[in-house]
Design an enzyme around this catalytic site. Structure first.
Site, PDB file in Angstrom:
ATOM      1  N   HIS A  82     -22.502 -19.437  32.060  1.00  0.00           N
ATOM      2  CA  HIS A  82     -22.777 -20.818  32.747  1.00  0.00           C
ATOM      3  C   HIS A  82     -22.193 -21.851  32.528  1.00  0.00           C
ATOM      4  O   HIS A  82     -20.977 -22.908  32.596  1.00  0.00           O
ATOM      5  CB  HIS A  82     -23.461 -21.364  32.651  1.00  0.00           C
ATOM      6  CG  HIS A  82     -24.480 -21.325  31.600  1.00  0.00           C
ATOM      7  ND1 HIS A  82     -25.377 -20.864  30.851  1.00  0.00           N
ATOM      8  CD2 HIS A  82     -24.836 -22.535  30.453  1.00  0.00           C
ATOM      9  CE1 HIS A  82     -25.266 -21.228  29.478  1.00  0.00           C
ATOM     10  NE2 HIS A  82     -25.186 -22.695  29.407  1.00  0.00           N
ATOM     11  N   ASP A 219     -25.852 -13.695  30.963  1.00  0.00           N
ATOM     12  CA  ASP A 219     -25.067 -14.835  31.143  1.00  0.00           C
ATOM     13  C   ASP A 219     -23.846 -14.679  30.325  1.00  0.00           C
ATOM     14  O   ASP A 219     -24.114 -16.044  28.961  1.00  0.00           O
ATOM     15  CB  ASP A 219     -26.084 -15.887  30.776  1.00  0.00           C
ATOM     16  CG  ASP A 219     -25.310 -17.156  31.295  1.00  0.00           C
ATOM     17  OD1 ASP A 219     -24.453 -17.540  31.594  1.00  0.00           O
ATOM     18  OD2 ASP A 219     -26.792 -18.079  30.624  1.00  0.00           O
ATOM     19  N   SER A 645     -25.833 -23.197  23.980  1.00  0.00           N
ATOM     20  CA  SER A 645     -25.588 -21.967  25.311  1.00  0.00           C
ATOM     21  C   SER A 645     -24.103 -21.463  24.619  1.00  0.00           C
ATOM     22  O   SER A 645     -23.234 -22.160  24.125  1.00  0.00           O
ATOM     23  CB  SER A 645     -24.862 -22.686  26.603  1.00  0.00           C
ATOM     24  OG  SER A 645     -26.103 -22.988  27.049  1.00  0.00           O
TER      25      SER A 645
END
Length: 713
Positions: A82, A219, A645
């Site tokens: 992402h 991810d 992240s």
């Protein structure tokens, strides 16, 4: 080399005994935590972790909103899927949809441009500049005078640091303005997409599983940083070569088990651990509910306006993904506030602090707490008007026009006197944002979004609508004609306004430029009022934080600054948790869970090659001995937030074992209050990544490029 860091006296005695695994620590604080690191089983010396020029900290990089790390000496960067989504979307078309199909460059010649918004920041230097920012500030200054003087000093420090466009410098505040550090980063501008799995792997579970556990999401993505032949950052060019990173992480496929220690390093965005009870209640009762309503309505408009048009759906994929993420986090905060009364917990802490301060704060400023309560109330009232302004100006075309007009006005001033964000150093970023719009903009969708936002604005209480703004806004019925007659939807024509003087804007017939000019004075009233309030906050809050630090130190509690997008280290252990009575979750999920969740509908469609590999149990060296299969995601007690992240998750030796990408739903309130019993971060297991690369996507070239330690046979 990094300059030595001199800490204020108040921080020299920070306690060395942390509570649970709480804390987003500045690297230089880690030697104070030796006993804690040893307790959980970290074998790396704390002094080594504190040195940003040595392994593993020298391998950590920022993507300007996400974290990442080098995993080869040739500029190969690993981060979350992402986090690379913008680059994936930029290169996707309905015919070549890399979002759905994934992308792999088998050679460097096949790597795709990440675009002007995809950047890699390598931290080179860190120094404490608190005295240069705060020295000699007069108590008699107005809030705005103080704020503007501090801003001018920060701009001077930045200008002094940025000797060329290869570096980007910043001077963020720590402990809400008690300290300031100047950070110098190499800014690599040629970043290319190397490999991204299918969205059906990288975003498996989609928004339904976002912040949920159990998860089975791969991810991850790979980028590569390129520089000029001289080794210095350069604009994208076929002549550029891979960046030779000073350090990179060794990848360990040996895996983890329940209870194992982990280290996590990255660039967490924002936390609010030191907010007052009144600020929590404002967020809980006013700010967050309004944000949830606004984002929910905006997403509904985007969905309706793009329905049935695949090209438009691709254009707004990244926008919708970002909005959905903010929405779920904000709703999670509200649910967390409802589940545990954090404001009441803070009430108790605040009362204890005020009692301590009454007894021990005699040497501090008089009326500190009364002043604090006053400026916090002013800040909250101003925030409501600013939220109303955002609704009233919620259009990409208008946002572009306002940016361009403000740039024209600011360029009439000497560069050092311009507002931050509009100096010459910011021009490339402004151009990048204005150019990026062409990948995420459709005129009719922008019209629908703005019309709905104006309707939401009209329903707001008149008390929170900025004075005089109503009369300046267009009628929703006029938007269609405005959009059709505006030239700002064309990228070349949009960029052509850069460099024009303010008079050209005032004479323009473009309806969105006319609206931007019309709104400017009202916007400046809000901005100047914000400067006044911020200046008062910057005067009072640091005094408050100094007292809070002294109070916490007297209790032997950890003292770390709120996250502010600078490099931090946290630690913890692989650990399950119990969200409610009788239920225990984690700490690992496996590929079998993917099969269990698989359906014929998004977001649980599983690529056929992945299903086949699971059913055939082609697990090889990536099979976990205890689990009997390949682990996908795992939980740890590490203290993380947005911006983490892509953060490297390392084992006790500093080897890469996973990537941080999310938190459990019950953990969302950790930005405000860390609850060690239920706070868990979610990571993708490196073994799942490596297994996918070998068995599903055939990324053998990257497996060979990385240094991987496999389990002993």
């Amino acid at each position: 080399m990094f300059k030595s860091i001199v800490l204020p006296v108040v921080l020299l005695g920070v306690a060395t005994t942390a509570v649970a695994d709480e804390g987003q620590w500045q690297p230089h604080q880690l030697p104070q935590l030796k006993s804690e690191l040893k307790r959980i089983g970290i074998t790396m010396p704390a002094e080594k972790l504190a040195d940003l020029t040595r392994h593993p900290m020298s391998a950590m990089v920022s993507l300007g909103g996400c974290s990442a790390s080098f995993v080869s000496p040739n500029g190969l960067v690993v981060t979350n899927h992402h986090c690379a989504y913008g680059a994936i979307q930029r290169n996707s078309t309905p015919e070549k949809n890399y979002i759905i199909n994934g992308f792999l460059a088998k050679t460097r010649a096949e790597e795709l441009p990440g675009g002007p918004n995809t950047l890699v920041y390598v931290t080179e230097k860190l120094e404490n500049v608190t005295e240069r920012v705060l020295k000699g500030l007069s108590p008699s200054m107005s809030g705005r005078e103080r704020h503007e003087l501090v801003e001018s000093r920060i701009k001077a420090l930045v200008a002094e640091c940025e000797t060329d466009k290869s570096v980007r410098c910043s001077v963020p505040a720590f402990h809400r303005g008690l300290e300031y550090y100047r950070i110098k980063q190499l800014m690599i501008r040629d970043v290319r997409l190397v490999y991204a799995p299918s969205d059906r792997i990288g975003n498996f579970g989609g928004d339904i599983d976002n912040y949920e556990w159990p998860r089975q999401t791969g991810d991850y993505s790979f980028l590569r940083a390129y520089v000029g032949p001289d080794g210095r950052p350069a604009d994208p060019s076929p002549n550029n070569v891979p960046y030779k990173s000073k350090d990179f992480l060794v990848v360990s496929a040996e895996g983890l088990k329940n209870g194992d220690p982990i280290l996590l390093a990255g660039y967490p965005g924002r936390t609010s651990r030191y907010k007052l009870p009144s600020e929590i209640r404002f967020a809980r009762d006013v700010d967050f509910p309004a944000k949830v309503d606004s984002i929910t309505a905006d997403l509904s408009v985007i969905s309706a306006a793009t329905m049935g048009n695949p090209a438009w759906d691709v254009r707004y994929a990244s926008v919708a993904k970002s909005l959905n993420n903010v929405l779920k986090k904000t709703q999670g905060l509200l649910d967390g506030f409802a589940r545990k009364d954090i404001a009441a917990i803070k009430d108790v802490q605040d009362a204890e602090f005020r009692a301590w301060h009454k007894q021990h704060g005699a040497n501090g400023p008089k009326n500190l707490l009364a002043e604090l309560d006053t400026v916090i109330a002013q800040d909250m009232a101003q925030s409501r008007q600013e939220a109303a302004w955002l609704e009233a100006t919620h259009s990409d075309l208008l946002r572009s026009a306002r940016t361009l007009y403000r740039l024209a006005l600011e360029r009439q001033k000497p560069d050092a006197q311009r507002e931050t964000g509009y100096q010459e150093r910011d021009l490339s970023f402004i151009k990048a944002r204005l150019t990026r719009l062409e990948q995420s903009f459709v005129p009719s969708v922008d019209e629908a979004r703005y019309g709905a936002a104006l309707a939401r604005y009209a329903r707001l209480d008149a008390k929170v609508r900025p004075q005089g703004l109503d009369a300046l806004l267009p009628a929703p019925a006029a938007l269609n004609a405005m959009v059709k007659s505006s030239e700002l939807g064309d990228t070349a024509k949009r960029l052509a306004w850069i460099g024009k003087d303010p008079e050209a804007f005032r004479k323009s017939n473009d309806p969105f430029i006319q609206l931007a000019v019309r709104l400017h004075d009202t916007g400046m009233v809000l901005e100047n009022r914000r400067s006044e309030i911020d200046g008062n906050l910057e005067r009072v809050i640091p005094q408050y934080m100094s007292a809070v630090i002294a109070w916490k130190k007297s209790q032997g509690k950890p003292v770390y600054p709120d996250a502010n997008s600078t490099l931090r280290v946290t630690y913890g252990t692989v650990a399950p948790y119990s969200p409610r009575d009788g239920l225990v979750k984690g700490p690992f999920t496996t590929v079998e869970g993917i099969v269990e969740k698989a359906t014929s509908k998004d977001p649980f469609i599983v690529p056929a090659p992945l299903l086949e590999a699971i059913k055939q149990k082609r697990y090889g060296v990536f099979k976990d001995a205890a689990l009997g299969t390949v682990p996908v995601n795992f939980l740890s007690s590490a203290d993380t937030t947005g911006g983490n992240s892509g953060s490297a998750v390392m084992n006790k030796r500093g080897e890469l074992v996973g990537l941080n990408f999310d938190s459990t739903y019950e953990s969302i309130t950790k930005d405000w209050y860390f609850d060690s019993e239920i706070t868990r971060a979610i990571h993708v297991d490196i073994r799942y990544m490596l297994w996918l690369m070998k068995e599903v996507d055939g990324a053998d070239n990257l497996l060979k490029e990385m240094t991987i330690k496999y389990p002993k046979k």
